[in-house]
Write an enzyme that holds these catalytic residues in place. Structure first.
Site, PDB file in Angstrom:
ATOM      1  CG  ASN A 128      -1.709   1.236   1.424  1.00  0.00           C
ATOM      2  OD1 ASN A 128      -1.768   2.075   0.522  1.00  0.00           O
ATOM      3  ND2 ASN A 128      -2.341   1.383   2.583  1.00  0.00           N
TER       4      ASN A 128
ATOM      5  CE  LYS B 137      -0.184   3.267   4.715  1.00  0.00           C
ATOM      6  NZ  LYS B 137      -0.083   3.378   6.150  1.00  0.00           N
TER       7      LYS B 137
ATOM      8  CG  HIS C 197      -5.789   1.976   5.247  1.00  0.00           C
ATOM      9  ND1 HIS C 197      -5.380   2.949   6.126  1.00  0.00           N
ATOM     10  CD2 HIS C 197      -4.754   1.108   5.145  1.00  0.00           C
ATOM     11  CE1 HIS C 197      -4.144   2.683   6.534  1.00  0.00           C
ATOM     12  NE2 HIS C 197      -3.744   1.561   5.949  1.00  0.00           N
TER      13      HIS C 197
ATOM     14  CD  GLU D 212      -2.924   5.596   6.735  1.00  0.00           C
ATOM     15  OE1 GLU D 212      -2.824   5.597   5.495  1.00  0.00           O
ATOM     16  OE2 GLU D 212      -2.049   5.085   7.481  1.00  0.00           O
TER      17      GLU D 212
ATOM     18  CD  GLU E 130      -3.505  -2.434   7.372  1.00  0.00           C
ATOM     19  OE1 GLU E 130      -2.417  -2.723   6.889  1.00  0.00           O
ATOM     20  OE2 GLU E 130      -4.093  -1.369   7.144  1.00  0.00           O
TER      21      GLU E 130
ATOM     22  N   GLY F 277       2.663   2.244  10.701  1.00  0.00           N
ATOM     23  CA  GLY F 277       3.670   3.295  10.547  1.00  0.00           C
ATOM     24  C   GLY F 277       4.413   3.643  11.819  1.00  0.00           C
TER      25      GLY F 277
ATOM     26  CB  SER G 197       5.194  -1.887  12.011  1.00  0.00           C
ATOM     27  OG  SER G 197       4.844  -0.541  12.252  1.00  0.00           O
TER      28      SER G 197
HETATM   29  P1  PGA Z   1       2.920   0.270   7.549  1.00  0.00           P
HETATM   30  O1  PGA Z   1       1.439   0.516   6.972  1.00  0.00           O
HETATM   31  O2  PGA Z   1       3.417  -1.031   6.966  1.00  0.00           O
HETATM   32  O3  PGA Z   1       3.707   1.461   7.073  1.00  0.00           O
HETATM   33  O4  PGA Z   1       2.807   0.202   9.044  1.00  0.00           O
HETATM   34  C1  PGA Z   1       0.560  -0.557   6.817  1.00  0.00           C
HETATM   35  C2  PGA Z   1      -0.758  -0.079   6.238  1.00  0.00           C
HETATM   36  O5  PGA Z   1      -1.231   0.993   6.621  1.00  0.00           O
HETATM   37  O6  PGA Z   1      -1.351  -0.765   5.385  1.00  0.00           O
END
Ligand code: PGA
Length: 247
Positions: A10, A12, A93, A95, A163, A169, A207
């Site tokens: 992803n 983003k 997601h 976000e 998640e 992140g 992560s």
């Molecule tokens: P990350 O994000 O691997 O940077 O923690 C995962 C995600 O939001 O899908």
């Protein structure tokens, strides 16, 4: 049939045309024994599809509108993702749920749009840190799963990604037991609700890095990963796909 294994990146709101070199670097003769997908910003879908033609690496979107077309400035229909060559779309997601106030019902309607367009819906679920601290994780996940998944979901049109929001992140990951507990719940709920719930692909996200991937892929009912930061560079993502192929 066992669930298919999937490593999905992803991106983003990261990447540009020059970053297509990173996905081209993922293409190898000894391809890992799992499905590999990149979900770039919408503007990069078409050029990425072109760059990856014939490689077996799939391309997905990061969101879609529930309608097929119409007066929705700034939005993208599932059909348009499909037209650009995407085969899947990430939905719900955290976000999107946070930045755009998307509810479980919104996610469910978007998933129906994805099915209508012939896309696989990668539906994301996850608890906040406060919910985990309050011991509410399993209730929160069960409610999100029930509310976000349409009755039309099948193992071939839907992937679920667990998640935890506090792991995205941050460099922090849950313990193997914490991931196993949630994935067990997902598998049980899916098997109760869908005849092929035992075959649905379940991803962990938050992560995931080359250094922890093998350990995460060894957890029961973890069939792959949704990878943010570590999907941006081939040198990070390739070892994750290799670890999944070997799992
Ligand atoms: P990350 O994000 O691997 O940077 O923690 C995962 C995600 O939001 O899908």
């Amino acid at each position: 049939m066992a669930p298919r294994k999937l490593a999905a990146g992803n991106w983003k709101m990261n990447g540009d045309l020059a970053a297509l070199d990173q996905v081209k670097a993922l293409v190898r003769d000894d391809a890992p024994d799992c499905d590999v997908m990149i979900c770039p910003p919408a503007l990069l879908i078409y050029p990425m599809v072109e760059a990856l033609k014939g490689t077996g690496i799939a391309v997905g979107g990061q969101d879609c509108h529930h309608a097929a077309s119409g007066a929705h400035t700034g939005d993208i229909a599932a059909e348009q993702l499909r037209d650009a060559g995407a085969t899947a779309v990430i939905l719900g997601h955290s976000e999107r749920r946070t930045d755009h106030g998307e509810s479980d019902e919104d996610v469910r309607n978007k998933a129906l749009a994805a099915y209508r367009a012939g896309l696989t819906a990668i539906i994301c679920l996850g608890e906040t840190e406060a919910q985990r601290d309050a011991d509410e994780t399993l209730q929160v996940i069960a409610a999100q799963l029930a509310g976000s998944l349409p009755d039309e979901a099948t193992a071939s049109n839907t992937v679920i990604a667990y998640e935890p929001i506090w792991a995205i992140g941050t460099g922090r990951t849950p313990t193997a037991d914490q991931i196993a507990e949630v994935h067990r719940l997902l598998r049980d709920d899916l098997q109760q609700r869908f005849s092929d719930g035992g075959e649905m692909t379940l991803l962990y996200g938050g992560s995931v890095k080359p250094g922890n991937a093998s350990k995460i892929f060894a957890i029961p009912h973890v069939n792959g990963a949704l990878v943010g930061g570590a999907s941006l560079k081939a040198s990070d993502f390739a070892p994750i796909t290799a670890a999944l192929g070997a799992a």
